[in-house]
Design a protein around this motif. Structure first.
Motif, PDB file in Angstrom:
ATOM      1  N   ARG A  18       0.840  -1.209   0.000  1.00 32.18           N
ATOM      2  CA  ARG A  18       0.000   0.000   0.000  1.00 32.18           C
ATOM      3  C   ARG A  18       0.868   1.250   0.000  1.00 32.18           C
ATOM      4  NH1 ARG A  18      -0.989   2.933   3.932  1.00 32.18           N
ATOM      5  NH2 ARG A  18      -0.586   1.376   5.519  1.00 32.18           N
ATOM      6  N   VAL A  19       1.889   1.279   0.829  1.00 30.94           N
ATOM      7  CA  VAL A  19       2.791   2.427   0.928  1.00 30.94           C
ATOM      8  C   VAL A  19       3.507   2.667  -0.404  1.00 30.94           C
ATOM      9  CG1 VAL A  19       4.922   3.244   2.013  1.00 30.94           C
ATOM     10  CG2 VAL A  19       3.130   2.251   3.416  1.00 30.94           C
ATOM     11  N   GLN A  20       3.868   1.587  -1.099  1.00 32.71           N
ATOM     12  CA  GLN A  20       4.600   1.705  -2.360  1.00 32.71           C
ATOM     13  C   GLN A  20       3.693   1.733  -3.583  1.00 32.71           C
ATOM     14  OE1 GLN A  20       8.062  -0.751  -2.869  1.00 32.71           O
ATOM     15  NE2 GLN A  20       8.215  -1.070  -0.685  1.00 32.71           N
ATOM     16  N   ASN A  21       2.396   1.566  -3.361  1.00 30.67           N
ATOM     17  CA  ASN A  21       1.442   1.542  -4.465  1.00 30.67           C
ATOM     18  C   ASN A  21       1.805   0.452  -5.479  1.00 30.67           C
ATOM     19  OD1 ASN A  21      -0.887   2.337  -5.763  1.00 30.67           O
ATOM     20  ND2 ASN A  21       0.157   3.887  -6.993  1.00 30.67           N
ATOM     21  N   LEU A  22       2.031  -0.765  -4.948  1.00 36.75           N
ATOM     22  CA  LEU A  22       2.390  -1.912  -5.768  1.00 36.75           C
ATOM     23  C   LEU A  22       1.422  -3.050  -5.513  1.00 36.75           C
ATOM     24  CD1 LEU A  22       6.229  -2.148  -5.093  1.00 36.75           C
ATOM     25  CD2 LEU A  22       5.116  -1.337  -7.171  1.00 36.75           C
ATOM     26  N   PRO A  23       1.289  -3.954  -6.463  1.00 39.31           N
ATOM     27  CA  PRO A  23       0.484  -5.159  -6.203  1.00 39.31           C
ATOM     28  C   PRO A  23       1.172  -6.016  -5.136  1.00 39.31           C
ATOM     29  CG  PRO A  23       0.995  -4.933  -8.560  1.00 39.31           C
ATOM     30  CD  PRO A  23       1.782  -3.887  -7.823  1.00 39.31           C
ATOM     31  N   ALA A  24       0.436  -6.424  -4.135  1.00 40.08           N
ATOM     32  CA  ALA A  24       1.000  -7.209  -3.031  1.00 40.08           C
ATOM     33  C   ALA A  24       1.662  -8.502  -3.505  1.00 40.08           C
ATOM     34  CB  ALA A  24      -0.076  -7.492  -1.984  1.00 40.08           C
ATOM     35  N   PRO A  25       1.081  -9.256  -4.455  1.00 40.76           N
ATOM     36  CA  PRO A  25       1.752 -10.495  -4.874  1.00 40.76           C
ATOM     37  C   PRO A  25       3.140 -10.257  -5.478  1.00 40.76           C
ATOM     38  CG  PRO A  25      -0.533 -10.515  -5.577  1.00 40.76           C
ATOM     39  CD  PRO A  25      -0.248  -9.138  -5.059  1.00 40.76           C
ATOM     40  N   MET A  26       3.292  -9.183  -6.247  1.00 41.56           N
ATOM     41  CA  MET A  26       4.596  -8.881  -6.834  1.00 41.56           C
ATOM     42  C   MET A  26       5.605  -8.529  -5.743  1.00 41.56           C
ATOM     43  SD  MET A  26       6.592  -6.063  -8.919  1.00 41.56           S
ATOM     44  CE  MET A  26       5.910  -4.842  -7.950  1.00 41.56           C
ATOM     45  N   LEU A  27       5.197  -7.697  -4.791  1.00 42.33           N
ATOM     46  CA  LEU A  27       6.094  -7.315  -3.703  1.00 42.33           C
ATOM     47  C   LEU A  27       6.431  -8.522  -2.834  1.00 42.33           C
ATOM     48  CD1 LEU A  27       7.679  -5.129  -2.283  1.00 42.33           C
ATOM     49  CD2 LEU A  27       5.627  -4.597  -0.955  1.00 42.33           C
ATOM     50  N   GLU A  28       5.457  -9.391  -2.622  1.00 37.86           N
ATOM     51  CA  GLU A  28       5.715 -10.566  -1.795  1.00 37.86           C
ATOM     52  C   GLU A  28       6.789 -11.452  -2.416  1.00 37.86           C
ATOM     53  OE1 GLU A  28       3.391 -13.623   1.033  1.00 37.86           O
ATOM     54  OE2 GLU A  28       2.331 -13.013  -0.775  1.00 37.86           O
ATOM     55  N   GLN A  29       6.813 -11.577  -3.725  1.00 40.38           N
ATOM     56  CA  GLN A  29       7.859 -12.360  -4.387  1.00 40.38           C
ATOM     57  C   GLN A  29       9.244 -11.772  -4.104  1.00 40.38           C
ATOM     58  OE1 GLN A  29       7.534 -15.377  -5.808  1.00 40.38           O
ATOM     59  NE2 GLN A  29       5.466 -15.144  -4.979  1.00 40.38           N
ATOM     60  N   LEU A  30       9.347 -10.448  -4.168  1.00 37.07           N
ATOM     61  CA  LEU A  30      10.624  -9.793  -3.856  1.00 37.07           C
ATOM     62  C   LEU A  30      11.018 -10.028  -2.402  1.00 37.07           C
ATOM     63  CD1 LEU A  30      10.235  -6.371  -5.696  1.00 37.07           C
ATOM     64  CD2 LEU A  30      11.781  -8.244  -6.297  1.00 37.07           C
ATOM     65  N   LEU A  31      10.055  -9.894  -1.495  1.00 36.45           N
ATOM     66  CA  LEU A  31      10.344 -10.079  -0.073  1.00 36.45           C
ATOM     67  C   LEU A  31      10.772 -11.514   0.223  1.00 36.45           C
ATOM     68  CD1 LEU A  31       7.448  -7.948   1.456  1.00 36.45           C
ATOM     69  CD2 LEU A  31       9.858  -7.313   1.188  1.00 36.45           C
ATOM     70  N   LEU A  32      10.165 -12.472  -0.465  1.00 30.05           N
ATOM     71  CA  LEU A  32      10.560 -13.871  -0.281  1.00 30.05           C
ATOM     72  C   LEU A  32      12.002 -14.095  -0.740  1.00 30.05           C
ATOM     73  CD1 LEU A  32       7.311 -15.757  -1.381  1.00 30.05           C
ATOM     74  CD2 LEU A  32       8.310 -15.676   0.915  1.00 30.05           C
ATOM     75  N   GLN A  33      12.383 -13.472  -1.847  1.00 27.90           N
ATOM     76  CA  GLN A  33      13.764 -13.589  -2.316  1.00 27.90           C
ATOM     77  C   GLN A  33      14.727 -12.968  -1.301  1.00 27.90           C
ATOM     78  OE1 GLN A  33      12.864 -11.698  -6.151  1.00 27.90           O
ATOM     79  NE2 GLN A  33      13.835 -13.458  -7.133  1.00 27.90           N
ATOM     80  N   LEU A  34      14.351 -11.830  -0.742  1.00 29.50           N
ATOM     81  CA  LEU A  34      15.192 -11.164   0.252  1.00 29.50           C
ATOM     82  C   LEU A  34      15.283 -11.996   1.535  1.00 29.50           C
ATOM     83  CD1 LEU A  34      13.887  -7.555  -0.367  1.00 29.50           C
ATOM     84  CD2 LEU A  34      16.173  -8.414  -0.947  1.00 29.50           C
ATOM     85  N   ARG A  35      14.197 -12.664   1.882  1.00 25.81           N
ATOM     86  CA  ARG A  35      14.221 -13.538   3.069  1.00 25.81           C
ATOM     87  C   ARG A  35      15.119 -14.746   2.824  1.00 25.81           C
ATOM     88  NH1 ARG A  35      12.125 -18.115   4.649  1.00 25.81           N
ATOM     89  NH2 ARG A  35      10.680 -18.281   2.918  1.00 25.81           N
ATOM     90  N   ARG A  36      15.000 -15.358   1.648  1.00 20.75           N
ATOM     91  CA  ARG A  36      15.852 -16.511   1.319  1.00 20.75           C
ATOM     92  C   ARG A  36      17.337 -16.138   1.353  1.00 20.75           C
ATOM     93  NH1 ARG A  36      12.510 -17.291  -3.391  1.00 20.75           N
ATOM     94  NH2 ARG A  36      10.623 -18.279  -2.637  1.00 20.75           N
ATOM     95  N   ALA A  37      17.638 -14.898   1.027  1.00 17.69           N
ATOM     96  CA  ALA A  37      19.033 -14.435   1.041  1.00 17.69           C
ATOM     97  C   ALA A  37      19.504 -14.070   2.447  1.00 17.69           C
ATOM     98  CB  ALA A  37      19.184 -13.233   0.105  1.00 17.69           C
ATOM     99  N   GLY A  38      18.600 -14.139   3.426  1.00 24.31           N
ATOM    100  CA  GLY A  38      18.972 -13.849   4.806  1.00 24.31           C
ATOM    101  C   GLY A  38      18.912 -12.388   5.185  1.00 24.31           C
ATOM    102  N   LEU A  39      18.336 -11.550   4.315  1.00 28.28           N
ATOM    103  CA  LEU A  39      18.252 -10.120   4.612  1.00 28.28           C
ATOM    104  C   LEU A  39      17.005  -9.770   5.424  1.00 28.28           C
ATOM    105  CD1 LEU A  39      19.357  -8.713   1.144  1.00 28.28           C
ATOM    106  CD2 LEU A  39      20.757  -9.162   3.168  1.00 28.28           C
ATOM    107  N   LEU A  40      15.985 -10.620   5.368  1.00 28.45           N
ATOM    108  CA  LEU A  40      14.741 -10.385   6.088  1.00 28.45           C
ATOM    109  C   LEU A  40      14.388 -11.580   6.958  1.00 28.45           C
ATOM    110  CD1 LEU A  40      12.390  -8.886   3.331  1.00 28.45           C
ATOM    111  CD2 LEU A  40      13.680  -7.661   5.079  1.00 28.45           C
ATOM    112  N   GLU A  41      13.619 -11.291   8.002  1.00 33.50           N
ATOM    113  CA  GLU A  41      12.973 -12.318   8.812  1.00 33.50           C
ATOM    114  C   GLU A  41      11.495 -12.250   8.499  1.00 33.50           C
ATOM    115  OE1 GLU A  41      15.405 -12.435  12.950  1.00 33.50           O
ATOM    116  OE2 GLU A  41      13.975 -10.793  12.716  1.00 33.50           O
TER     117      GLU A  41
END
Length: 163
Positions: free
Chosen positions: A46-69
């Motif tokens: 919502r803050v970025q005005n992006l579709p949630a599914p697209m952003l979730e894919q990015l966040l999952l990649q960042l989590r797999r890389a150990g940058l996010l919990e």
């Protein structure tokens, strides 16, 4: 306060880094602004005005890389897995699949190319190398500082940065 104009419109940097990289960096900056808080995908989208599914894919990649919990549940979401000072931009780009290699589009050693093309390839290799070094050096914390400075500049208080 809205994003700084340069970050608000991903087209301003997309030729250099790509839209996905800009969206990932913006999401990480949101998380870095309050590192102890868990933020939902929907909130960040919502803050970025992006579709949630697209952003979730990015966040999952960042989590797999150990940058996010990540944490499930009503109070769950995402947060940084480490301090913003420990996250170089190169790690973010690598996590989402943006190549950082310093290979020019025209091989510098090709014998069939004209001299000018070979020089251009060498220059491209130098520029890519400089960009890669800068992405390794620059951290998420530095961008957060820049973001806060720009927000302060744009505020009604006329640039006074508090906290």
């Amino acid at each position: 306060m809205p994003w700084a104009p340069a970050l608000a419109d991903p087209r301003t940097l997309s030729p250099l880094l790509g839209r996905q990289a800009i969206h990932a960096i913006k999401a990480l900056l949101e998380l870095a602004a309050a590192p102890q808080n868990w933020r939902s995908v929907n909130d960040l989208a919502r803050v970025q005005n992006l579709p949630a599914p697209m952003l979730e894919q990015l966040l999952l990649q960042l989590r797999r890389a150990g940058l996010l919990e990540a944490r499930r549940g009503r109070l769950g979401g995402y947060r940084l897995a480490m301090a913003a000072e420990s996250i170089p931009l190169a790690a973010v780009l690598t996590a989402i699949g943006v190549p950082l290699g310093s290979e020019p589009s025209v091989a510098a050693g090709e014998s069939s190319g004209a001299a000018a093309e070979r020089v251009a390839a060498l220059m491209e290799r130098r520029l890519r190398g400089a960009l890669e070094r800068e992405l390794q050096r620059c951290t998420l914390a530095e961008l957060l500082y820049d973001l806060r400075s720009v927000r302060a500049e744009l505020s009604d208080e006329g640039g006074l940065l508090m906290g």
